[in-house]
Design a protein around this motif. Structure first.
Motif, mmCIF file in Angstrom:
data_model
loop_
_atom_site.group_PDB
_atom_site.id
_atom_site.type_symbol
_atom_site.label_atom_id
_atom_site.label_comp_id
_atom_site.label_asym_id
_atom_site.label_seq_id
_atom_site.Cartn_x
_atom_site.Cartn_y
_atom_site.Cartn_z
ATOM 1 N N GLY A 15 0.779 -1.233 0.000
ATOM 2 C CA GLY A 15 0.000 0.000 0.000
ATOM 3 C C GLY A 15 0.809 1.281 0.000
ATOM 4 N N GLN A 16 2.127 1.174 -0.221
ATOM 5 C CA GLN A 16 2.937 2.395 -0.189
ATOM 6 C C GLN A 16 2.572 3.371 -1.300
ATOM 7 O OE1 GLN A 16 3.955 -0.766 -0.745
ATOM 8 N NE2 GLN A 16 6.109 -0.827 -1.314
ATOM 9 N N ASP A 17 2.153 2.852 -2.454
ATOM 10 C CA ASP A 17 1.778 3.749 -3.556
ATOM 11 C C ASP A 17 0.467 4.475 -3.258
ATOM 12 O OD1 ASP A 17 4.019 2.993 -5.066
ATOM 13 O OD2 ASP A 17 2.969 1.230 -5.827
ATOM 14 N N VAL A 18 -0.464 3.783 -2.617
ATOM 15 C CA VAL A 18 -1.728 4.409 -2.225
ATOM 16 C C VAL A 18 -1.482 5.482 -1.169
ATOM 17 C CG1 VAL A 18 -3.978 4.002 -1.145
ATOM 18 C CG2 VAL A 18 -3.068 2.352 -2.782
ATOM 19 N N LEU A 19 -0.630 5.161 -0.193
ATOM 20 C CA LEU A 19 -0.306 6.136 0.844
ATOM 21 C C LEU A 19 0.418 7.335 0.249
ATOM 22 C CD1 LEU A 19 -0.144 7.028 3.792
ATOM 23 C CD2 LEU A 19 1.927 5.627 4.033
ATOM 24 N N ALA A 20 1.332 7.085 -0.679
ATOM 25 C CA ALA A 20 2.086 8.178 -1.296
ATOM 26 C C ALA A 20 1.151 9.164 -1.987
ATOM 27 C CB ALA A 20 3.093 7.620 -2.299
ATOM 28 N N ARG A 21 0.164 8.657 -2.711
ATOM 29 C CA ARG A 21 -0.777 9.548 -3.391
ATOM 30 C C ARG A 21 -1.621 10.317 -2.374
ATOM 31 N NH1 ARG A 21 -3.222 11.393 -8.222
ATOM 32 N NH2 ARG A 21 -4.594 12.996 -7.347
ATOM 33 N N ALA A 22 -1.992 9.651 -1.265
ATOM 34 C CA ALA A 22 -2.760 10.336 -0.226
ATOM 35 C C ALA A 22 -1.945 11.466 0.396
ATOM 36 C CB ALA A 22 -3.185 9.337 0.853
ATOM 37 N N LEU A 23 -0.644 11.239 0.561
ATOM 38 C CA LEU A 23 0.221 12.279 1.115
ATOM 39 C C LEU A 23 0.393 13.432 0.128
ATOM 40 C CD1 LEU A 23 3.017 10.165 2.860
ATOM 41 C CD2 LEU A 23 0.917 11.107 3.833
ATOM 42 N N ALA A 24 0.456 13.105 -1.158
ATOM 43 C CA ALA A 24 0.542 14.155 -2.176
ATOM 44 C C ALA A 24 -0.718 15.018 -2.147
ATOM 45 C CB ALA A 24 0.733 13.535 -3.557
ATOM 46 N N ASP A 25 -1.883 14.386 -2.029
ATOM 47 C CA ASP A 25 -3.143 15.136 -1.928
ATOM 48 C C ASP A 25 -3.140 16.026 -0.695
ATOM 49 O OD1 ASP A 25 -4.155 13.970 -4.215
ATOM 50 O OD2 ASP A 25 -5.237 12.386 -3.156
ATOM 51 N N LEU A 26 -2.628 15.503 0.393
ATOM 52 C CA LEU A 26 -2.548 16.250 1.651
ATOM 53 C C LEU A 26 -1.678 17.496 1.485
ATOM 54 C CD1 LEU A 26 -2.962 16.374 4.813
ATOM 55 C CD2 LEU A 26 -0.859 15.026 4.967
ATOM 56 N N LEU A 27 -0.523 17.320 0.868
ATOM 57 C CA LEU A 27 0.416 18.437 0.719
ATOM 58 C C LEU A 27 -0.081 19.491 -0.266
ATOM 59 C CD1 LEU A 27 3.722 16.367 0.605
ATOM 60 C CD2 LEU A 27 3.150 18.086 2.330
ATOM 61 N N MET A 28 -0.782 19.069 -1.303
ATOM 62 C CA MET A 28 -1.201 20.008 -2.329
ATOM 63 C C MET A 28 -2.432 20.821 -1.936
ATOM 64 S SD MET A 28 1.127 19.604 -4.538
ATOM 65 C CE MET A 28 0.550 20.545 -5.934
ATOM 66 N N CYS A 29 -3.198 20.344 -0.967
ATOM 67 C CA CYS A 29 -4.409 21.057 -0.555
ATOM 68 C C CYS A 29 -4.064 22.459 -0.051
ATOM 69 C CB CYS A 29 -5.140 20.263 0.532
ATOM 70 S SG CYS A 29 -6.678 21.017 1.082
ATOM 71 N N GLU A 30 -4.926 23.419 -0.334
ATOM 72 C CA GLU A 30 -4.644 24.824 -0.021
ATOM 73 C C GLU A 30 -5.222 25.281 1.312
ATOM 74 O OE1 GLU A 30 -5.846 27.276 -3.339
ATOM 75 O OE2 GLU A 30 -5.278 25.709 -4.760
ATOM 76 N N VAL A 31 -5.948 24.403 2.022
ATOM 77 C CA VAL A 31 -6.557 24.806 3.295
ATOM 78 C C VAL A 31 -5.961 24.002 4.439
ATOM 79 C CG1 VAL A 31 -8.701 25.422 2.132
ATOM 80 C CG2 VAL A 31 -8.461 23.154 3.134
ATOM 81 N N LYS A 32 -6.195 24.472 5.668
ATOM 82 C CA LYS A 32 -5.610 23.820 6.837
ATOM 83 C C LYS A 32 -6.180 22.430 7.076
ATOM 84 C CE LYS A 32 -3.952 27.693 9.624
ATOM 85 N NZ LYS A 32 -4.023 28.355 10.956
#
Length: 303
Positions: free
Chosen positions: A30-47
């Motif tokens: 699941g490292q690829d799924v987690l990696a994409r979730a972390l990318a979504d987390l970092l790219m979001c513009e709100v807290k």
């Protein structure tokens, strides 16, 4: 995985997110799924990230965010020219929001020049830029790259946990391939690619071969560059299970017939040689442009 996601959310909230993360674990854990979730987390513009509503989240969902760059090492060697182009892009100001993310899937596929280029970027990261590297082979990564990344290790789930997950996802039919892998996302990928049928047929094919009911020529029909690596994995996994069975007495039910037949007709030393032969074949095919049918035919003729 959920605990690692929560930890990452805290890092972002507290402003302590490391500029480089390396996600390691068995293939398909699941490292690829987690990696994409972390990318979504970092790219979001709100807290309260990821919100799923802001412009960046919408672009990520659409697969069109200009500041999110993805390199897929599962498709072959990652070369230095690709890395240089990406680093040049992230060295510029973000086009949307403030954050830029580079995600390297199967980062161990980088050749030495590409790895050194990434290392230089990790030592002097561009402003507001995050690197996420996934790998199922951390031994294939430069120690200097590893030392500059914060590691997140994904533990392999138990068999019971995988069964429960497959039930929730509605894919219990692939549980008969536990002899090949018990990693949940690997199993799901096999189903989506159709390779589950390929692997499911292997035990019967090996039985037919050992009993003289089928020929190697017939068995290798349909083999080509697109499936030879998967077949090598399948044959190697099957033999490995039989070798383990001879030592432990434990065996997946799906391999009962083929295991008993192999141990009756072949010595354990012969099976160990064939296991090594299949692993070596896969490595040779990776290094050179050999004819997959001829190579697999040669190997199976020794079974």
């Amino acid at each position: 995985m959920e605990s690692l996601q929560k930890k990452a959310c805290e890092w972002r909230k507290n402003g302590t997110f490391h500029h480089a993360l390396m996600l390691t674990g068995e293939e398909g854990v699941g490292q690829d799924v987690l990696a994409r979730a972390l990318a979504d987390l970092l790219m979001c513009e709100v807290k309260a990230a990821p919100c799923g509503q802001c412009h960046s989240c919408q672009l990520m969902a659409a697969g069109s965010h200009p500041d999110y760059l993805f390199v897929d090492g599962s498709e072959g060697t990652i070369k230095v020219d690709v890395i240089r182009q990406l680093i040049q892009r992230v060295s510029k100001k973000a086009q949307v929001g403030k954050t830029k993310v580079l995600l390297f899937k199967d980062a161990h596929a980088m050749n030495i020049n590409a790895a050194n280029a990434v290392l230089k970027a990790l030592e002097e990261p561009p402003e507001n830029t995050f690197f996420i590297l996934t790998t199922s082979n951390s031994f294939g990564m430069l120690p200097t790259i590893q030392s500059r990344c914060q590691k997140m290790v994904l533990d392999s789930p138990t068999k019971e946990e995988v069964i429960a997950w497959l039930e929730r996802e509605g894919h219990t039919e692939v549980s008969d391939l536990f002899w090949l892998t018990q990693q949940p996302f690997h199993l799901l990928a096999l189903k989506e690619s159709g390779y589950d049928k390929l692997y499911r047929a292997l035990p019967e094919k090996v039985c037919s071969l050992l009993l003289g009911e089928d020929s190697v020529t017939n068995i290798v029909k349909g083999v080509d560059q697109s499936n030879i690596h998967a077949l090598c994995d399948g044959y190697a996994a099957l033999i490995h299970q039989v070798i383990q069975y001879s030592a432990t007495g434990h065996l997946p039910e799906e391999l009962t017939n083929v295991s008993n037949l192999m141990l009756t007709k072949r010595s354990i030393y012969h099976l160990m040689d064939r296991y090594k032969g299949m692993i070596d074949l896969k490595q040779r095919l990776k290094r050179s442009n050999l004819n997959p049918v001829m190579q697999l035919t040669h190997e199976l003729n020794q079974w």
